[in-house]
Structure formats: C-alpha cells, structure tokens
Design a protein around this motif. Structure first.
Motif, PDB file in Angstrom:
ATOM      1  N   TYR A   1       0.023   4.024  -2.640  1.00 14.14           N
ATOM      2  CA  TYR A   1      -0.836   5.437  -2.147  1.00 14.14           C
ATOM      3  C   TYR A   1       0.390   6.319  -2.638  1.00 14.14           C
ATOM      4  O   TYR A   1       0.073   7.619  -2.742  1.00 14.14           O
ATOM      5  CB  TYR A   1      -0.615   5.226  -0.780  1.00 14.14           C
TER       6      TYR A   1
ATOM      7  N   SER B   1      -3.495   8.939  -1.382  1.00 20.96           N
ATOM      8  CA  SER B   1      -3.395   8.610   0.075  1.00 20.96           C
ATOM      9  C   SER B   1      -4.791   8.789   0.829  1.00 20.96           C
ATOM     10  O   SER B   1      -5.780   9.615   0.447  1.00 20.96           O
ATOM     11  CB  SER B   1      -2.229   9.031   0.631  1.00 20.96           C
ATOM     12  N   LYS B   2      -4.980   8.381   1.913  1.00 19.31           N
ATOM     13  CA  LYS B   2      -6.105   8.388   2.825  1.00 19.31           C
ATOM     14  C   LYS B   2      -6.197   9.752   3.122  1.00 19.31           C
ATOM     15  O   LYS B   2      -7.530  10.524   3.279  1.00 19.31           O
ATOM     16  CB  LYS B   2      -6.307   7.524   3.993  1.00 19.31           C
TER      17      LYS B   2
ATOM     18  N   ASN C   1       1.000  -1.140  -0.042  1.00 21.77           N
ATOM     19  CA  ASN C   1       0.004   0.062   0.282  1.00 21.77           C
ATOM     20  C   ASN C   1       0.877   1.237   0.068  1.00 21.77           C
ATOM     21  O   ASN C   1       0.548   2.114  -0.419  1.00 21.77           O
ATOM     22  CB  ASN C   1      -1.131  -0.057   1.146  1.00 21.77           C
TER      23      ASN C   1
ATOM     24  N   ARG D   1      -2.798   5.325  -6.328  1.00 21.02           N
ATOM     25  CA  ARG D   1      -3.994   5.637  -5.688  1.00 21.02           C
ATOM     26  C   ARG D   1      -3.857   6.799  -4.692  1.00 21.02           C
ATOM     27  O   ARG D   1      -2.691   6.925  -4.083  1.00 21.02           O
ATOM     28  CB  ARG D   1      -4.738   4.651  -5.084  1.00 21.02           C
TER      29      ARG D   1
END
Length: 255
Positions: free
Chosen positions: A64, A70-71, A60, A68
């Motif tokens: 990330y 990141s949170k 991840n 994609r």
C-alpha cells in the motif's frame, strides 16, 4: 503524515491534521469494527465522518505504500469519480496516510457526515417500512444508473447504501465504504446482475427489482433479469451461510 485535502478545505488543513492526530482520544464513535473505526468530528459548521483503517499486515503495508493505493486514497479518489458521474456519495474532504518504517501505517478517509433515514438493510429487515416498494424501485433506478456509468461497486451489500428522504418526498442514495471499485467502459448484463447478488435474500424483493430494472434495461426481459439475479443471489447466500457455519465450527473447536 501525508495529508491531501480538497481545495475548498485547504484553509482548514491544519485543523484536520490536528483532528487526525487526536483521533483515538476525541470524536463521537459511530462504528467500532474489528478492522476499521468510524468517528464523527465537528469542524466549524461541518460534521466530518472519519474512517480509520486498521494498520495493514507487513506485506500489505509495503504494497500500500509503494505498489498499490491505500484504502484511504482509493476511497477518496473513487468518491470524486462517483460525484463526477453524478452518483451519490458523501462529499470527500481529505485522506491521510502515516508512514511506518518501510510501509504504510494507519490511514484515514475524511468525508462529510450525512444524516439519513435508512440504509438498504432497513428495506431487507423491515418489509412494512413506509413506502417500501417505492423506495426499492427508486434504489433499483439508482443501481441502473450506477451500471450505466460503468461503476462496479464490489462492496454492494445491504449496509453500504444510505437512503435519504428529501423534502419533496423523493429519495437520494449515497454509497459508502468505497475502497473496492472497478470502472468499466460498459458493463455486461451478467456483470450487472452479479453486482446486485449480495443485496437481499428475499425473492419478493428480487422480483420488484427485476421488474423495475427491466423498464430501464430493454436488452433483456423481466423474466431473464429475475432468473439470473435470483440464481446468483441464491448461490451467494448458499456460499455465505456455508462460510458462517464453518466459522462457527472453528470457534467451537478453539474453545
């Protein structure tokens, strides 16, 4: 550090960067979870609510950083989208990402800190709460508005909606924990009810929510809304408790 700050806070970017650098040693602890930590910091006249996301695993970490968002970045961008749709959430201020070799290390989401009286969980746990039904109905209107805007809040669980009582005794609702969302042009009836399934195991609360939702969503009857929402809720609760029992067995055998 990559730090993105809202334009009105650009003059305080250096101070925000210093706060994030000293996050572990300063601030007032609000939540210490197994995955994430939330602290409160003061920035001049503003209280900052800062969520530190746990460093992701190796896969991840790469995802990330290069594939994609990141949170932290998703939380920031989703907050802006919610506010653009006039949906309550604490005002986003900044997000930060720390590189870690070829991946993402720690990341932070910074927003305003809002002092509120309740969360939705208080409605579940305290049926004798003052104006319980009135708040529940207002919350259901808020959920309908969310769905009409095409917002599927995937972490729509009891602790993730803050409830504030306003000076005129109306209620404001604020979504938190924003990193899992999906946005649609329209939401089907089934998707709307599925989105509400995690909120409460109490049949009497489902009945009130179905009654209020039916006043707004005229494509279905109150009974149809109640039946589907209760079935989805019951199914979720069964799976949830089964998972909890499984975790307890695992912990027992590890002892």
């Amino acid at each position: 550090m990559k730090l993105v700050v809202q334009p009105q806070f650009i003059d305080q970017k250096k101070e925000i960067e210093t706060i994030l650098t000293n996050f572990n040693n300063q601030g007032t602890l609000l939540v210490k979870g197994s995955r994430n930590t939330i602290k409160i910091f003061r920035l001049n006249d503003e209280l900052l609510n800062i969520k530190a996301f746990k460093k992701p695993n190796l896969l991840n970490s790469f995802v990330y950083r290069f594939i994609r968002d990141s949170k932290a970045k998703r939380s920031y961008n989703y907050a802006l989208r919610l506010l653009n749709n006039d949906i309550g959430t604490p005002k986003p201020i900044a997000f930060a990402e720390f590189a870690n070799g070829m991946g993402l290390g720690k990341s932070f989401y910074v927003c305003e800190h809002i002092a509120t009286e309740y969360t939705y969980r208080d409605l579940v746990e305290n049926p004798n709460l003052d104006n319980h039904e009135e708040i529940l109905r207002a919350f259901t209107v808020f959920c309908y508005k969310l769905h009409e805007a095409g917002v599927e809040f995937k972490d729509h669980s009891p602790g993730n909606t803050l409830i504030k009582i306003n000076a005129d005794n109306s209620y404001s609702f604020y979504l938190v924990d924003l990193n899992r969302m999906q946005f649609h042009a329209q939401m089907s009836f089934e998707k709307r009810m599925y989105n509400l399934r995690r909120l409460t195991p109490k049949k009497e609360m489902i009945a009130v929510m179905a009654n209020q939702y039916a006043k707004l969503y005229t494509q279905k009857t109150e009974q149809e809304i109640f039946d589907l929402l209760w079935n989805l809720t019951s199914e979720f609760q069964m799976k949830f408790h089964r998972k909890q029992r499984f975790k307890k067995r695992i912990k027992f055998w590890k002892k």
